[in-house]
Motif scaffolding. Structure first.
Motif, short mmCIF file in Angstrom:
data_model
loop_
_atom_site.label_atom_id
_atom_site.label_comp_id
_atom_site.label_asym_id
_atom_site.label_seq_id
_atom_site.Cartn_x
_atom_site.Cartn_y
_atom_site.Cartn_z
N PHE A 135 0.83 -1.20 0.00
CA PHE A 135 0.00 0.00 0.00
C PHE A 135 0.87 1.26 0.00
O PHE A 135 0.57 2.22 -0.72
CB PHE A 135 -0.94 0.00 1.21
CG PHE A 135 -2.01 1.06 1.13
CD1 PHE A 135 -3.09 0.92 0.29
CD2 PHE A 135 -1.91 2.22 1.90
CE1 PHE A 135 -4.07 1.90 0.21
CE2 PHE A 135 -2.89 3.21 1.83
CZ PHE A 135 -3.99 3.05 0.99
N GLU A 136 1.95 1.24 0.78
CA GLU A 136 2.84 2.40 0.78
C GLU A 136 3.47 2.60 -0.60
O GLU A 136 3.54 3.74 -1.10
CB GLU A 136 3.94 2.23 1.83
CG GLU A 136 4.90 3.41 1.88
CD GLU A 136 5.86 3.37 3.05
OE1 GLU A 136 6.96 3.95 2.92
OE2 GLU A 136 5.50 2.79 4.10
N GLU A 137 3.92 1.51 -1.23
CA GLU A 137 4.49 1.64 -2.57
C GLU A 137 3.41 2.11 -3.55
O GLU A 137 3.70 2.89 -4.46
CB GLU A 137 5.08 0.31 -3.03
CG GLU A 137 6.31 -0.15 -2.25
CD GLU A 137 7.52 0.73 -2.46
OE1 GLU A 137 7.47 1.69 -3.27
OE2 GLU A 137 8.55 0.48 -1.79
N GLY A 138 2.19 1.64 -3.36
CA GLY A 138 1.10 2.09 -4.21
C GLY A 138 0.86 3.58 -4.09
O GLY A 138 0.66 4.28 -5.10
N LEU A 139 0.88 4.10 -2.87
CA LEU A 139 0.73 5.54 -2.66
C LEU A 139 1.87 6.31 -3.33
O LEU A 139 1.64 7.35 -3.96
CB LEU A 139 0.69 5.86 -1.17
CG LEU A 139 -0.53 5.40 -0.37
CD1 LEU A 139 -0.36 5.75 1.11
CD2 LEU A 139 -1.82 6.02 -0.91
N ALA A 140 3.10 5.78 -3.19
CA ALA A 140 4.26 6.46 -3.76
C ALA A 140 4.19 6.48 -5.29
O ALA A 140 4.47 7.51 -5.92
CB ALA A 140 5.55 5.78 -3.30
N VAL A 141 3.80 5.36 -5.89
CA VAL A 141 3.69 5.30 -7.35
C VAL A 141 2.55 6.19 -7.82
O VAL A 141 2.67 6.92 -8.81
CB VAL A 141 3.47 3.85 -7.82
CG1 VAL A 141 3.19 3.82 -9.31
CG2 VAL A 141 4.70 3.01 -7.50
N HIS A 142 1.42 6.15 -7.10
CA HIS A 142 0.27 6.98 -7.47
C HIS A 142 0.64 8.46 -7.40
O HIS A 142 0.28 9.24 -8.28
CB HIS A 142 -0.91 6.68 -6.54
CG HIS A 142 -2.15 7.45 -6.87
ND1 HIS A 142 -3.04 7.06 -7.86
CD2 HIS A 142 -2.65 8.60 -6.35
CE1 HIS A 142 -4.03 7.92 -7.92
NE2 HIS A 142 -3.82 8.87 -7.02
N HIS A 143 1.37 8.84 -6.35
CA HIS A 143 1.77 10.23 -6.19
C HIS A 143 2.75 10.65 -7.28
O HIS A 143 2.64 11.75 -7.83
CB HIS A 143 2.40 10.42 -4.81
CG HIS A 143 2.88 11.82 -4.56
ND1 HIS A 143 2.02 12.88 -4.37
CD2 HIS A 143 4.14 12.34 -4.45
CE1 HIS A 143 2.71 13.99 -4.16
NE2 HIS A 143 3.99 13.69 -4.22
N ALA A 144 3.72 9.77 -7.58
CA ALA A 144 4.70 10.09 -8.63
C ALA A 144 4.04 10.15 -9.99
O ALA A 144 4.37 11.00 -10.81
CB ALA A 144 5.83 9.06 -8.62
N GLY A 145 3.07 9.25 -10.21
CA GLY A 145 2.30 9.28 -11.45
C GLY A 145 3.00 8.62 -12.62
O GLY A 145 4.17 8.25 -12.57
N ILE A 146 2.26 8.48 -13.71
CA ILE A 146 2.80 7.97 -14.96
C ILE A 146 3.79 9.01 -15.47
O ILE A 146 3.56 10.19 -15.33
CB ILE A 146 1.64 7.76 -15.95
CG1 ILE A 146 0.59 6.83 -15.36
CG2 ILE A 146 2.13 7.23 -17.28
CD1 ILE A 146 1.10 5.47 -14.96
N PRO A 147 4.92 8.62 -16.07
CA PRO A 147 5.22 7.29 -16.60
C PRO A 147 6.04 6.40 -15.67
O PRO A 147 6.79 5.55 -16.16
CB PRO A 147 6.01 7.62 -17.85
CG PRO A 147 6.80 8.84 -17.47
CD PRO A 147 5.92 9.61 -16.52
#
Length: 293
Positions: A135-147
């Motif tokens: 979940f923490e990695e998910g938040l970090a990836v979501h915050h950083a965004g694509i790509p």
């Protein structure tokens, strides 16, 4: 420490001694001379990256970071023992380590993008919020965004085959190889995206604050959303699972390749039928068909 670990540590110490340091009010960056431009970019942008992440998470943007830019995996492990071979950057406490042999090599590992991702870990570390790794990695990836991670249908394929990882098992994906870790990041990203879409950014802040206050994740989740974690997972799994049978989903997922394969089969069948009709026609004329070219 093994001989290899000692050697890596000595190499790191030598590199640090011959390297440079930039200091600011919010972070200290240590780097080899060849990475001065990356160090300057971090020094210039860390503060607002930290503040942006903290604002989204509902936490105080506090803490001074110690950032190391290192040449390779061995150097990273000298500072962060146990770092996985696929790691681009690692944040432990207030220390951030970036691998120069990976970072900024392509758009998915751009320095600014990775720093935005690691800022989430930094802020959460300072808050002492205990969140599941996925979940923490998910938040970090979501915050950083694509790509940072391009969207694909990997998880839907797993779901169609009945192999979609469960939340309780997702943390183990980060203990595996690069392909397993990529699946873990994808899962976290999709869960975080579904969480925000359903409950909103305010729910992210409520959950993180509750976790920082010491509440266990399932309880913090329910307090922030009004629904239980198992109920959310069940709904998410249903939404991720295609209505098509697995074999048909694979065909649709690879439609261009499937159409090319089908065209080749139809062409082969058409040619065989043409040869058969030609041979029958020649036989009817009482002659043997000429040899094929």
């Amino acid at each position: 420490m093994s001989r290899r670990g000692v050697a890596a540590a000595l190499l790191l110490l030598a590199a640090t001694a011959s390297g440079d340091t930039l200091e600011g009010p919010d972070c200290v960056v240590r780097f080899p001379p060849s990475a001065k431009r990356q160090a300057e970019r971090i020094l210039e942008s860390f503060r607002w990256r930290r503040e942006h992440a903290a604002l989204w998470l509902g936490l105080e943007p506090e803490g001074r970071a110690l950032v190391h830019l290192v040449p390779d995996l061995a150097s990273m492990r000298a500072l962060s023992p146990g770092a996985p071979s696929w790691a681009v950057a690692v944040t432990t406490g207030s220390t951030m380590v970036f691998r120069l042999d990976i970072v900024d090599r392509d758009k998915a590992n751009g320095l600014d993008l990775v720093l935005k991702h690691e800022a989430v870990h930094f802020v959460l570390n300072r808050s002492r919020a205990r969140l599941p790794r996925w979940f923490e990695e998910g938040l970090a990836v979501h915050h950083a965004g694509i790509p940072y991670l391009e969207p694909d249908t990997t998880l839907e394929r797993f779901a169609a085959a009945g192999n979609l990882p469960r939340f309780d098992d997702a943390a183990r994906l980060f203990e595996g190889d690069a392909s397993e870790a990529a699946l873990g990041y994808k899962l976290g990203q999709r869960v975080a995206g579904a969480f925000v879409a359903r409950f909103g950014d305010d729910a992210v802040r409520r959950l993180v604050r509750s976790a920082a206050a010491g509440l266990a994740f399932p309880e913090a989740f329910e307090e922030a959303t009004g629904t239980t974690l198992p109920a959310f997972e069940g709904r998410w799994r249903d939404e991720m699972t295609p209505a098509l049978p697995f074999w048909l989903f694979v065909v649709v997922e690879n439609l261009e390749l499937s159409l090319l394969f089908l065209s080749a089969i139809l062409a082969a069948v058409g040619y065989a039928q043409w040869r058969l009709r030609r041979e029958r026609a020649m036989s009817g004329l009482g002659g043997a068909p000429p040899p094929a070219a």
